[in-house]
Write a protein that holds these residues in place. Structure first.
Motif, short mmCIF file in Angstrom:
data_model
loop_
_atom_site.label_atom_id
_atom_site.label_comp_id
_atom_site.label_asym_id
_atom_site.label_seq_id
_atom_site.Cartn_x
_atom_site.Cartn_y
_atom_site.Cartn_z
N GLY A 9 44.75 22.49 71.84
CA GLY A 9 43.58 23.34 71.67
C GLY A 9 42.53 22.63 70.85
N ASP A 10 41.56 23.43 70.31
CA ASP A 10 40.47 22.85 69.53
C ASP A 10 40.61 23.21 68.07
N ALA A 11 41.86 23.40 67.60
CA ALA A 11 42.06 23.77 66.21
C ALA A 11 41.81 22.62 65.26
N GLY A 12 41.83 21.40 65.73
CA GLY A 12 41.52 20.26 64.88
C GLY A 12 42.62 19.95 63.89
N ALA A 13 43.86 20.27 64.24
CA ALA A 13 44.95 20.04 63.29
C ALA A 13 45.23 18.56 63.11
N GLY A 14 44.96 17.74 64.12
CA GLY A 14 45.21 16.31 64.00
C GLY A 14 46.70 16.01 63.99
N THR A 15 47.04 14.82 63.56
CA THR A 15 48.45 14.43 63.48
C THR A 15 48.96 14.76 62.09
N PRO A 16 49.96 15.66 61.95
CA PRO A 16 50.42 16.05 60.62
C PRO A 16 50.99 14.87 59.86
N GLU A 17 50.97 15.03 58.51
CA GLU A 17 51.54 14.01 57.64
C GLU A 17 52.99 13.76 58.00
N GLY A 18 53.35 12.47 58.12
CA GLY A 18 54.73 12.13 58.39
C GLY A 18 55.08 12.15 59.86
N ARG A 19 54.10 12.44 60.74
CA ARG A 19 54.39 12.52 62.16
C ARG A 19 53.82 11.29 62.86
N PHE A 36 58.12 27.21 57.65
CA PHE A 36 56.82 26.92 58.25
C PHE A 36 56.99 25.97 59.43
N ASP A 37 56.17 26.16 60.44
CA ASP A 37 56.25 25.37 61.66
C ASP A 37 55.16 24.31 61.65
N ARG A 38 55.58 23.01 61.75
CA ARG A 38 54.60 21.94 61.88
C ARG A 38 54.98 21.00 63.01
N GLU A 39 55.85 21.44 63.91
CA GLU A 39 56.34 20.57 64.95
C GLU A 39 55.34 20.36 66.08
N ARG A 40 54.37 21.27 66.22
CA ARG A 40 53.41 21.18 67.32
C ARG A 40 52.02 20.91 66.75
N ARG A 41 51.22 20.19 67.47
CA ARG A 41 49.95 19.75 66.92
C ARG A 41 49.00 20.89 66.61
N ASP A 42 48.85 21.85 67.54
CA ASP A 42 47.88 22.92 67.28
C ASP A 42 48.54 24.22 66.85
N LEU A 43 49.86 24.31 66.97
CA LEU A 43 50.60 25.47 66.50
C LEU A 43 50.10 26.77 67.11
N GLY A 44 49.56 26.71 68.30
CA GLY A 44 49.13 27.92 68.98
C GLY A 44 47.87 28.54 68.44
N VAL A 45 47.05 27.78 67.72
CA VAL A 45 45.80 28.30 67.16
C VAL A 45 44.64 27.72 67.94
N SER A 46 43.78 28.59 68.46
CA SER A 46 42.69 28.14 69.33
C SER A 46 41.37 27.98 68.59
N GLN A 47 41.18 28.67 67.47
CA GLN A 47 39.91 28.62 66.74
C GLN A 47 40.18 28.88 65.27
N LEU A 48 39.76 27.96 64.39
CA LEU A 48 40.03 28.12 62.96
C LEU A 48 39.02 29.03 62.26
N ALA A 158 43.07 37.43 64.76
CA ALA A 158 44.52 37.45 64.94
C ALA A 158 44.93 36.78 66.24
N GLU A 159 44.19 37.05 67.31
CA GLU A 159 44.51 36.43 68.60
C GLU A 159 44.25 34.93 68.57
N ALA A 160 43.15 34.52 67.92
CA ALA A 160 42.85 33.09 67.83
C ALA A 160 43.93 32.34 67.08
N TYR A 161 44.55 32.99 66.09
CA TYR A 161 45.60 32.36 65.31
C TYR A 161 46.99 32.60 65.87
#
Length: 222
Positions: A9-19, A36-48, A158-161
């Motif tokens: 998505g376009d959440a802009g999470a980038g590559t998490p630390e250590g990944r 806490f979940d950090r296994e996926r890049r955008d974690l299902g969030v479409s807009q911050l 809520a839906e975006a997150y």
């Protein structure tokens, strides 16, 4: 626990630390933090970013990105003697279930009681209630929260997150029955929002403690 959707998505999470780009995340030890979940890049969030009516501390309406750009949008406790920060280094979002939810009310009170610990880290907290501003104002009149209380009546934030619901269409129609809690931690260093971690509850009481949220922000800020 439930993870995100895994779509790019376009959440802009980038590559998490250590990944690594070609492998799963490798986390450092951080005490009790496990949910806490950090296994996926955008974690299902479409807009911050979002703009919502605010019944709590800070400006009304509340623009989330302003918390990263302007620490003056968050009220400090009067007894704090620290010099105001140049910016807020992180934002913690508490997505609530319903105006009548007892676990939600207990959560915001617990975070309010220990809000100085977040401000000592230059971390902002925002509670997002899926109700009208009028109902959010009733919460504020009762609990006097020292952080923003955003009214997400149409549930767009809520839906975006990716806030989870259960029981299908029935649960989607009745928040107290179907909506589940969520906590998101955003990295705000440099004045920009980046998603760091998400916890999506699998039942109404499934939400991280204040200690776990503080530990997770400390892990991010290291």
């Amino acid at each position: 626990m439930k993870g995100g959707s895994g779509r790019d998505g376009d959440a802009g999470a980038g590559t998490p630390e250590g990944r690594s780009e070609n492998g799963p995340a490798v986390e450092a030890e951080a005490g009790p933090v496990t949910e806490f979940d950090r296994e996926r890049r955008d974690l299902g969030v479409s807009q911050l970013d979002f703009e919502l009516p605010n019944a709590g501390a800070g400006p009304d309406p509340l623009v989330l990105s302003d918390l990263a750009a302007d620490p003056g949008t968050v009220v400090r406790r009067p007894q704090s003697s620290r010099t105001p920060p140049d910016d807020n280094v992180a934002v913690v979002l508490l997505f609530q279930r319903d105006y009548r939810c007892r676990n939600c009310r207990q959560q915001v009170q617990a975070f309010a009681d220990r809000y100085d610990e977040f401000r000592d880290r230059d971390v902002a907290v925002v509670s997002v209630l899926p109700e009208s501003k009028e109902k959010a104002e009733k919460w504020q009149q009762k609990y006097h929260l020292p952080f923003p209380l955003a009214a997400d009546e149409d549930k767009r934030a809520a839906e975006a997150y990716g806030q989870p619901t259960r029981f299908g269409k029935l649960g989607a129609l009745h928040d107290l029955l179907g909506r589940l809690p969520e906590v998101a931690i955003l990295d705000a260093r440099g004045g920009e929002l980046r998603l760091y971690a998400v916890h999506r509850g699998e039942k109404p009481s499934d939400r991280p403690s204040v200690d776990d949220v503080l530990a997770m922000t400390d892990r991010m800020l290291r």
